[in-house]
Design a protein around this motif. Structure first.
Motif, PDB file in Angstrom:
ATOM      1  N   ARG A 144     -25.073   8.691  31.494  1.00  0.00           N
ATOM      2  CA  ARG A 144     -24.375   8.331  30.302  1.00  0.00           C
ATOM      3  C   ARG A 144     -23.396   9.876  30.177  1.00  0.00           C
ATOM      4  N   TRP A 145     -24.086  10.965  30.407  1.00  0.00           N
ATOM      5  CA  TRP A 145     -23.530  12.355  30.284  1.00  0.00           C
ATOM      6  C   TRP A 145     -22.381  12.479  31.227  1.00  0.00           C
ATOM      7  N   VAL A 146     -22.457  12.014  32.555  1.00  0.00           N
ATOM      8  CA  VAL A 146     -21.720  12.085  33.522  1.00  0.00           C
ATOM      9  C   VAL A 146     -20.337  11.587  33.156  1.00  0.00           C
ATOM     10  N   TYR A 147     -20.432  10.310  32.712  1.00  0.00           N
ATOM     11  CA  TYR A 147     -19.041   9.424  32.324  1.00  0.00           C
ATOM     12  C   TYR A 147     -18.599  10.176  30.985  1.00  0.00           C
ATOM     13  N   ARG A 148     -19.103  10.986  30.439  1.00  0.00           N
ATOM     14  CA  ARG A 148     -18.562  11.664  29.432  1.00  0.00           C
ATOM     15  C   ARG A 148     -17.663  12.912  30.037  1.00  0.00           C
ATOM     16  N   LEU A 149     -17.796  13.298  31.328  1.00  0.00           N
ATOM     17  CA  LEU A 149     -16.851  14.214  31.732  1.00  0.00           C
ATOM     18  C   LEU A 149     -15.621  13.711  31.934  1.00  0.00           C
ATOM     19  N   PRO A 150     -14.375  14.871  31.960  1.00  0.00           N
ATOM     20  CA  PRO A 150     -13.135  14.726  31.961  1.00  0.00           C
ATOM     21  C   PRO A 150     -12.971  13.659  33.267  1.00  0.00           C
ATOM     22  N   LEU A 151     -11.987  12.687  33.021  1.00  0.00           N
ATOM     23  CA  LEU A 151     -11.754  11.521  34.088  1.00  0.00           C
ATOM     24  C   LEU A 151     -11.239  12.392  35.511  1.00  0.00           C
ATOM     25  N   SER A 158     -15.951  12.101  42.461  1.00  0.00           N
ATOM     26  CA  SER A 158     -16.219  10.874  43.167  1.00  0.00           C
ATOM     27  C   SER A 158     -15.644  10.731  44.636  1.00  0.00           C
ATOM     28  N   PHE A 159     -14.370  11.573  44.908  1.00  0.00           N
ATOM     29  CA  PHE A 159     -13.862  11.568  46.144  1.00  0.00           C
ATOM     30  C   PHE A 159     -14.517  12.468  47.029  1.00  0.00           C
ATOM     31  N   LEU A 219     -21.115  13.011  60.308  1.00  0.00           N
ATOM     32  CA  LEU A 219     -21.677  11.935  59.617  1.00  0.00           C
ATOM     33  C   LEU A 219     -20.924  11.960  58.133  1.00  0.00           C
ATOM     34  N   LEU A 220     -20.653  13.023  57.707  1.00  0.00           N
ATOM     35  CA  LEU A 220     -19.918  13.224  56.669  1.00  0.00           C
ATOM     36  C   LEU A 220     -18.377  12.797  56.608  1.00  0.00           C
ATOM     37  N   ILE A 221     -17.885  12.889  57.626  1.00  0.00           N
ATOM     38  CA  ILE A 221     -16.419  12.373  58.231  1.00  0.00           C
ATOM     39  C   ILE A 221     -16.393  10.939  58.228  1.00  0.00           C
ATOM     40  N   GLY A 222     -17.436  10.373  59.015  1.00  0.00           N
ATOM     41  CA  GLY A 222     -17.779   8.932  59.194  1.00  0.00           C
ATOM     42  C   GLY A 222     -17.882   8.250  57.756  1.00  0.00           C
ATOM     43  N   ASN A 223     -18.822   8.922  56.782  1.00  0.00           N
ATOM     44  CA  ASN A 223     -19.090   8.369  55.769  1.00  0.00           C
ATOM     45  C   ASN A 223     -17.481   8.351  54.804  1.00  0.00           C
ATOM     46  N   PHE A 224     -16.796   9.374  54.799  1.00  0.00           N
ATOM     47  CA  PHE A 224     -15.662   9.165  54.133  1.00  0.00           C
ATOM     48  C   PHE A 224     -14.607   8.192  54.479  1.00  0.00           C
ATOM     49  N   THR A 312      -7.920   5.926  37.752  1.00  0.00           N
ATOM     50  CA  THR A 312      -8.444   4.984  36.784  1.00  0.00           C
ATOM     51  C   THR A 312      -9.720   5.310  36.794  1.00  0.00           C
ATOM     52  N   PRO A 313     -10.387   4.949  35.547  1.00  0.00           N
ATOM     53  CA  PRO A 313     -11.966   5.208  35.429  1.00  0.00           C
ATOM     54  C   PRO A 313     -12.595   4.007  36.009  1.00  0.00           C
ATOM     55  N   ARG A 314     -14.129   3.970  36.321  1.00  0.00           N
ATOM     56  CA  ARG A 314     -14.683   3.051  36.905  1.00  0.00           C
ATOM     57  C   ARG A 314     -16.059   2.435  36.045  1.00  0.00           C
ATOM     58  N   VAL A 315     -15.876   2.326  34.843  1.00  0.00           N
ATOM     59  CA  VAL A 315     -16.639   1.702  34.249  1.00  0.00           C
ATOM     60  C   VAL A 315     -15.815   0.387  33.659  1.00  0.00           C
ATOM     61  N   TYR A 316     -16.618  -0.869  34.082  1.00  0.00           N
ATOM     62  CA  TYR A 316     -15.939  -1.872  33.796  1.00  0.00           C
ATOM     63  C   TYR A 316     -16.105  -2.386  32.229  1.00  0.00           C
ATOM     64  N   TYR A 317     -15.098  -2.864  31.611  1.00  0.00           N
ATOM     65  CA  TYR A 317     -15.225  -3.007  30.069  1.00  0.00           C
ATOM     66  C   TYR A 317     -14.393  -4.414  29.920  1.00  0.00           C
ATOM     67  N   LYS A 318     -15.283  -5.374  29.369  1.00  0.00           N
ATOM     68  CA  LYS A 318     -15.003  -7.007  29.291  1.00  0.00           C
ATOM     69  C   LYS A 318     -14.544  -7.454  30.539  1.00  0.00           C
ATOM     70  N   GLU A 319     -15.098  -7.170  31.822  1.00  0.00           N
ATOM     71  CA  GLU A 319     -14.777  -7.669  33.075  1.00  0.00           C
ATOM     72  C   GLU A 319     -13.505  -7.163  33.717  1.00  0.00           C
ATOM     73  N   THR A 320     -12.311  -7.421  32.828  1.00  0.00           N
ATOM     74  CA  THR A 320     -11.171  -7.260  33.494  1.00  0.00           C
ATOM     75  C   THR A 320     -10.324  -5.898  33.054  1.00  0.00           C
ATOM     76  N   GLU A 321     -11.243  -4.985  32.500  1.00  0.00           N
ATOM     77  CA  GLU A 321     -10.596  -3.547  32.437  1.00  0.00           C
ATOM     78  C   GLU A 321     -11.476  -2.489  32.603  1.00  0.00           C
TER      79      GLU A 321
END
Length: 351
Positions: A144-151, A158-159, A219-224, A312-321
């Motif tokens: 929950r703390w991670v998702y409070r960091l700036p977008l 994430s990238f 492996l890192l490149i393949g993952n990416f 865009t953020p990655r937490v689903y809100y009411k399924e469509t947002e």
């Protein structure tokens, strides 16, 4: 998007318009895998035999990383049974193709074919679906703390994490499903451990300095590369009550030569609609989808999709947002107002 149809509905609508032999396996696709194996072996031998500089090592690593990713994409194709049908041969060849990424054939079939495809973008049942607000609330405090960091910072992390996310998620799926294999549990363990044994055996043979460029960086490149596709497959789409591939999946466009080298993996809506048809036929299926449902078919360039993911953020809100918990703002998803050329958000009073 208000109207949903399941996969069977689309298959029934399109099957009569497709050639009779379109479901036949395509064993000639294995020639692409053979070419990549030759490239991988040649690169490793050359890096071990010749005294090359840092730039040349990185170039070899780039080629190896691309080859690792492409082999994984071929493994995905093989394990759907669209290259060979005989189960033991399918599993063997799929395991060889996935060996650079160290993925068990049987684990992949259980995790990807059986579960992800059957429950795509189902909040509870899809092992690849992103987290919802309800799940976030129940998560450990650190999450929950991670998702409070700036977008912007979260997007950057994430990238960067795309360079190891596939391998990490594979291990998570392994421990999630291993006890379900029962009599085949030992086989699945071996399918996971043998590739790792080979790669660590290479470490002891060539030494750490060479191994980093032969395996770790590739492996890192393949993952990416793999995650650049996977992260755009569904993460801009909403969670859905019905497994509708036109609602829950996104196809991306890449240069034609990349499609050839990556076995048409960019055609992801088509794949979820017809997972049993070889991807070489997906351009035809795309044309048929566009004839019937052009307004519902989601596709954009891979670069544009990645940029949209960043914004865009990655937490689903009411399924469509999508929700940004830090700013208490909501963003639309594909089919529900998302304009990739003009991304907007709305301020929420409370969540």
């Amino acid at each position: 998007m208000k109207e949903f149809h399941d996969i069977a509905w689309y298959v029934k609508a399109l099957s009569k318009e497709l050639p009779n032999d379109i479901r036949n396996p395509a064993p000639q696709r294995l020639l692409g895998g053979l070419a990549y194996i030759i490239v991988i072996v040649a690169c490793i031998v050359a890096m071990n035999k010749f005294d090359i500089n840092l730039v040349e090592k990185l170039m070899f690593s780039l080629v190896l990383g691309f080859s690792f990713a492409s082999m994984g994409l071929l493994g995905h194709e093989i394990l759907h049974g669209t290259v060979v049908r005989t189960p033991w041969l399918r599993n063997l060849l799929g395991g060889i193709a996935f060996a650079p990424l160290s993925v068990s054939s049987r684990l992949w079939i259980k995790w990807h074919n059986t579960t992800h495809h059957a429950h795509t973008q189902d909040e509870e049942k899809d092992p690849d679906a992103w987290i919802s607000l309800e799940q976030l609330v129940k998560s450990p405090k650190i999450v929950r703390w991670v998702y409070r960091l700036p977008l912007g910072f979260r997007a950057f992390v994430s990238f960067v994490s795309l360079s190891f996310t596939f391998s990490m998620h594979t291990m998570r799926m392994f421990f999630m499903y291993i006890n379900e294999f029962k009599s085949k549990k030992l086989v699945v363990w071996l399918e996971m451990l043998i590739p790792w044994a080979v790669w660590f055996g290479l470490l002891f043979y060539v030494g750490f300095n060479k191994w980093v460029f032969m395996y770790v960086i590739p492996l890192l490149i393949g993952n990416f590369i793999v995650m650049a596709y996977i992260s755009t497959n569904h993460r801009l789409n909403p969670l859905v009550p019905i497994n509708d591939p036109l609602a829950n999946s996104l196809s991306v466009t890449v240069p034609k030569f990349i499609d050839v080298l990556n076995f048409n993996f960019s055609y992801h809506v088509e794949h979820h609609m017809f997972p049993g048809i070889n991807p070489k036929h997906y351009p035809l299926i795309k044309a048929k989808i566009l004839e019937h449902w052009p307004e519902r078919y989601f596709h954009m360039s891979l670069v544009k999709a990645l940029i949209t993911l960043w914004k865009t953020p990655r937490v689903y809100y009411k399924e469509t947002e999508f929700l940004d918990p830090r700013e208490n703002t909501a963003y639309d998803s594909l089919g529900n107002g998302l304009d990739i050329n003009n991304i907007k958000f709305k301020k929420l009073k409370s969540v």
